[in-house]
Every structure is written in structure tokens, then in C-alpha cells.
Design a protein around this motif. Sequence first.
Motif, PDB file in Angstrom:
ATOM      1  N   ARG B  33      32.010 -11.038  64.599  1.00  0.00           N
ATOM      2  CA  ARG B  33      31.712 -11.795  65.803  1.00  0.00           C
ATOM      3  C   ARG B  33      32.238 -11.167  67.085  1.00  0.00           C
ATOM      4  O   ARG B  33      31.654 -11.363  68.140  1.00  0.00           O
ATOM      5  CB  ARG B  33      32.194 -13.227  65.670  1.00  0.00           C
ATOM      6  CG  ARG B  33      33.685 -13.404  65.572  1.00  0.00           C
ATOM      7  CD  ARG B  33      33.944 -14.873  65.435  1.00  0.00           C
ATOM      8  NE  ARG B  33      35.200 -15.250  66.056  1.00  0.00           N
ATOM      9  CZ  ARG B  33      35.496 -16.476  66.406  1.00  0.00           C
ATOM     10  NH1 ARG B  33      34.637 -17.434  66.244  1.00  0.00           N
ATOM     11  NH2 ARG B  33      36.650 -16.750  66.940  1.00  0.00           N
ATOM     12  N   ALA B  34      33.326 -10.431  66.989  1.00  0.00           N
ATOM     13  CA  ALA B  34      33.900  -9.900  68.225  1.00  0.00           C
ATOM     14  C   ALA B  34      33.107  -8.716  68.762  1.00  0.00           C
ATOM     15  O   ALA B  34      33.217  -8.371  69.928  1.00  0.00           O
ATOM     16  CB  ALA B  34      35.355  -9.499  67.994  1.00  0.00           C
ATOM     17  N   ASP B  57      26.709 -12.256  71.957  1.00  0.00           N
ATOM     18  CA  ASP B  57      27.900 -13.073  71.697  1.00  0.00           C
ATOM     19  C   ASP B  57      27.713 -13.822  70.387  1.00  0.00           C
ATOM     20  O   ASP B  57      26.926 -14.756  70.309  1.00  0.00           O
ATOM     21  CB  ASP B  57      28.108 -14.047  72.867  1.00  0.00           C
ATOM     22  CG  ASP B  57      29.324 -14.970  72.657  1.00  0.00           C
ATOM     23  OD1 ASP B  57      29.925 -14.941  71.568  1.00  0.00           O
ATOM     24  OD2 ASP B  57      29.646 -15.720  73.596  1.00  0.00           O
ATOM     25  N   LEU B  58      28.439 -13.406  69.371  1.00  0.00           N
ATOM     26  CA  LEU B  58      28.252 -14.003  68.048  1.00  0.00           C
ATOM     27  C   LEU B  58      29.345 -15.003  67.684  1.00  0.00           C
ATOM     28  O   LEU B  58      29.539 -15.312  66.514  1.00  0.00           O
ATOM     29  CB  LEU B  58      28.155 -12.909  66.976  1.00  0.00           C
ATOM     30  CG  LEU B  58      26.932 -11.993  67.081  1.00  0.00           C
ATOM     31  CD1 LEU B  58      26.892 -11.011  65.914  1.00  0.00           C
ATOM     32  CD2 LEU B  58      25.631 -12.798  67.108  1.00  0.00           C
ATOM     33  N   SER B  59      30.087 -15.532  68.706  1.00  0.00           N
ATOM     34  CA  SER B  59      31.003 -16.612  68.329  1.00  0.00           C
ATOM     35  C   SER B  59      30.125 -17.757  67.846  1.00  0.00           C
ATOM     36  O   SER B  59      29.148 -18.109  68.487  1.00  0.00           O
ATOM     37  CB  SER B  59      31.923 -17.051  69.475  1.00  0.00           C
ATOM     38  OG  SER B  59      31.308 -17.164  70.707  1.00  0.00           O
ATOM     39  N   ARG B  77      25.717 -17.413  70.102  1.00  0.00           N
ATOM     40  CA  ARG B  77      26.228 -18.393  71.056  1.00  0.00           C
ATOM     41  C   ARG B  77      25.543 -18.285  72.426  1.00  0.00           C
ATOM     42  O   ARG B  77      25.319 -19.278  73.113  1.00  0.00           O
ATOM     43  CB  ARG B  77      27.750 -18.170  71.214  1.00  0.00           C
ATOM     44  CG  ARG B  77      28.376 -18.845  72.362  1.00  0.00           C
ATOM     45  CD  ARG B  77      28.341 -20.341  72.198  1.00  0.00           C
ATOM     46  NE  ARG B  77      29.445 -20.792  71.361  1.00  0.00           N
ATOM     47  CZ  ARG B  77      29.562 -22.032  70.893  1.00  0.00           C
ATOM     48  NH1 ARG B  77      28.637 -22.926  71.170  1.00  0.00           N
ATOM     49  NH2 ARG B  77      30.583 -22.376  70.157  1.00  0.00           N
TER      50      ARG B  77
END
Lengths: 93, 381
Positions: B33-34, B57-59, B77
Motif C-alpha cells: 500500500r505504501a 494511493d492504495l491505503s 483510496r
Amino acid sequence: MVHAADPDAARQGELIRLVRQDCGSCHGMNLTGGLGMPLTPDALRDKPFESLVATVVYGRPGTAMPPWKTIISEGDAEWIVRRLMQGFPVETR
Amino acid sequence: MKPLFALLSALLLSACAQAPLRGTGDLGVIIERATGRVAIVDTTAKSILARVEGLGDLSHASVVFARDGRYAYVFGRDGGLTKVDLLLARIDRRVMQAGNSIGGAISQDGRLVVAQNYQPGGIKVFDASTLELLSEVPAQSKVVGLVDLPGQRFAYALFDKGEIWVSDLSDPRLPATQKFPAGQQPYDGLVTPDGRHYMAGLFGEDGIALLDTWRPELGAKKILQHYGKGQEKLPVFKMPHLRGWAVAGGKAYLPAIGRHEVLLVDTTTWKEAGRVKVKGQPVFVMARPDGRQVWVNFAFPDNGWVQVIDTLSGQIVQTLAPGKAILHMEFTPRGEHVWLSARDDNLVSIYDTQSFARLATLPADSPSGIFFTSRAARTGF
């Protein structure tokens, strides 16, 4: 503005990670919002500092924002809110 | 230059053509995710095959699969919807579809991909092949708990409005939506494996809203009301996730809110059938595919633990400390192994679910969600 001494460098590192990763579960890793509101300088500009600190420490009943007082001290919360209002630091990895 | 380029392309293509053929049934993705990246994994070899970058943005990213298992649809996200080709290990298509998104679902026939969005709140319907926007249902609320139902329908819940909506997309350009009052602040939803009962967990009150989608005229009713018995809630540092239902042996296993308990509900009577005390606020409560075990992970600060409930005895039979910040779990298709992401260790660990031995670890950069292609064939995944 009177405030407690800033947390030391090691604690600041922990708090940056905590805010990005754990506050990030609701507010987004980039703090652009999610279930929780955005925590960008723009979004926080018109909010009173003291009430933001109180929100972090005591939560907001009736919303999904929990009280963080068992994990974040008042001094930590003041530092977090100040840094959020300036633009929050990224994690050094 | 151009002829040379064409020649190189032809060589590359023929090189691809010579790569061994393979199926997709043991593929999956890990969200890193980061770094806005996914790792494509092979659950037979327990290895990472490739990485695909540039997903934004994969949060809180989530994934659904095309029914041929070849494509992963990744919801980011930042509102990005990316169709990743698992066989060619590259982005097939990508669109920015919202300002702030939380996940999505794929239709029964695999032709529609639907995104659930926070900002602007509502759902959007896409052609699964082209990612062309076909229609949308605005909700003036954050949308949570989107699931597919049989008959090209989708159920979802409105956090700010306290409602469950069911949209029929038989005509994907003309959604027909039914609305049901549900309760205060639904935070996520799930559908039972048969696609019949939709449940929305409530954050603002004790209880779960239940809609029988075979008999929608009866409306949503509340079950497990007052499970907290008026006691003050413990702080919830991370919202539980209901997707990845745990329905096993005629009972549903659900995370309590503000209590360190897993709640059991009888799926015939919809009455409480027991509770299991656990180490923290449950986040994911997931049944092994055979239903004999239910695995539970936890919100900060207890997110280093994973507990296993034996569904026959109703007891916790194993407590594991698989690493720092365990964010997600995924079972192999028939459940002999489980993959666990340890975000703060930058590792994914693979456990045997019978012996609880750790079989392998894979390096991954801040791994969060793990998703295997076996989800393609399951309603509600």
C-alpha cells in the motif's frame, strides 16, 4: 500559545507512523479522508487548535472518532495537531 | 528507428508466446500500500511472480476478480480503478472514477464492475471489459459494504443515512434502486454465501441490520440488538470489516463493536448463539473455506495477534503472533494454508491451517490486503 515540550525525536518518529498508518485507517494514509474527515492543512485551517487536540485525546462521541488518551498524551496530541496544520511529515523509511 | 522497434516488438511477442501456458486458479495479488504497487503471487509455488506499479494511493485498497481469473480490479483510496492483467503482469486499463473510494464488487455475470465511493458518495457502474462508465447512483452519503447479489443486483449501506440500498442493474444504464431503513451508522456489510441475506454492521448502535433479499418487501430488521447491554464501549481504533463473511456450521461469526468479542448468530433463527472472548477489537473474522475454523485479527494496538476459533467446540484453539500489524488474511482456495500480511514487518507469512506451522515468508512493502482469484467464483467477494 502555551504548550508542553515537544515529544523527543524517537517519539516523533513513532507518532508519524501512528498517524499515517493507524489514523490512516479512517483518514487515509495520505490524510485526504475516508470514513473520517480529511486532515490536510486546508481542511483544518478554520478549526480551533484546542478543540482539535481535545478531539484526538477524548474522541468525539456520536462519531467513529475514538479517544486516543491511552496511547497519545496531551503533549503528543498538541504536536500532532500542530504538524497536521502545517502539513504532516512523511515517514522516513 | 520504427522498423527496429517493430522487430523488437515482434521478438518480445514471440518470447511471450513461448512462455509456458498457465491457468489462473492459483494466482492472487498482495497490495503493497505504501508504494502504490501490487505483487502478483502464485499460491502453489508460494512465490511472488511479478510486481505491477503505478496504482496510486492504495491505503484501504480492495480487489475483485474477473470470472476467468485473469484480471484483478483494484479499487484505490484516491478513486483510481485499475484493471490488472495477472498473466501479462501489467495494467490493462485504469480510470480515476471518484475523489475518495473504498472498494467495489463485480456482477454475477462478470460484466459489470461497481465502485463504492465516499466522495462523491454513491456507486458507479463500469463495463468490466472497457471500464467505460455506464451509470451511477448518487447517495449523498458515504457508501460502505457493497456486495454483489444474484440477478445483477448489488446491496450496499449508507453510513451517513442509515439505510441499505439494493440496486438492480439488469439494465446497467438504468439502475433501479430500493431503499430500506437500517439503523445508525452502518460501517460495513456482507452477504451470506447463498447470496440471500445481507447484513450491515451498525456502529452507532448495538446491533446488525439484516435484509432478506429474497423477501425485500419485509424490509431490514435488527438482530443482536443491545449486545453491549448498555455498557460503555471500548475505543474502536479501527473499523471492523465484514466482507469475507464467516458463516460456518449454521452460524455467522461477527465482530462486536467496542467489545473484545466475536458474536455468534444462528442463521436459521437469527438469534444470538454465543460469544467468544478474544484478545482485542476484531477486524476480520474469516472462516476457513471448509468452515471448521474461524480466524480473527485485531485493531491497533492488538494487531500483532491472530486467534483461531474451532467452530465445533466454540473455543479458541490457537493464538499466533505472526508479526507486527497483521492487516489481512486470505485462505488458499480450499483452505490448507492462510496468508497473513504483517505491514510493519514488510512480510507476508504463509501458515499451515492444520499444524499452524509457518511454511514460508515473502517480502512485501507495507503489505495490506491479500486477494486470491478463487474469490472470482464466490458471491459477496
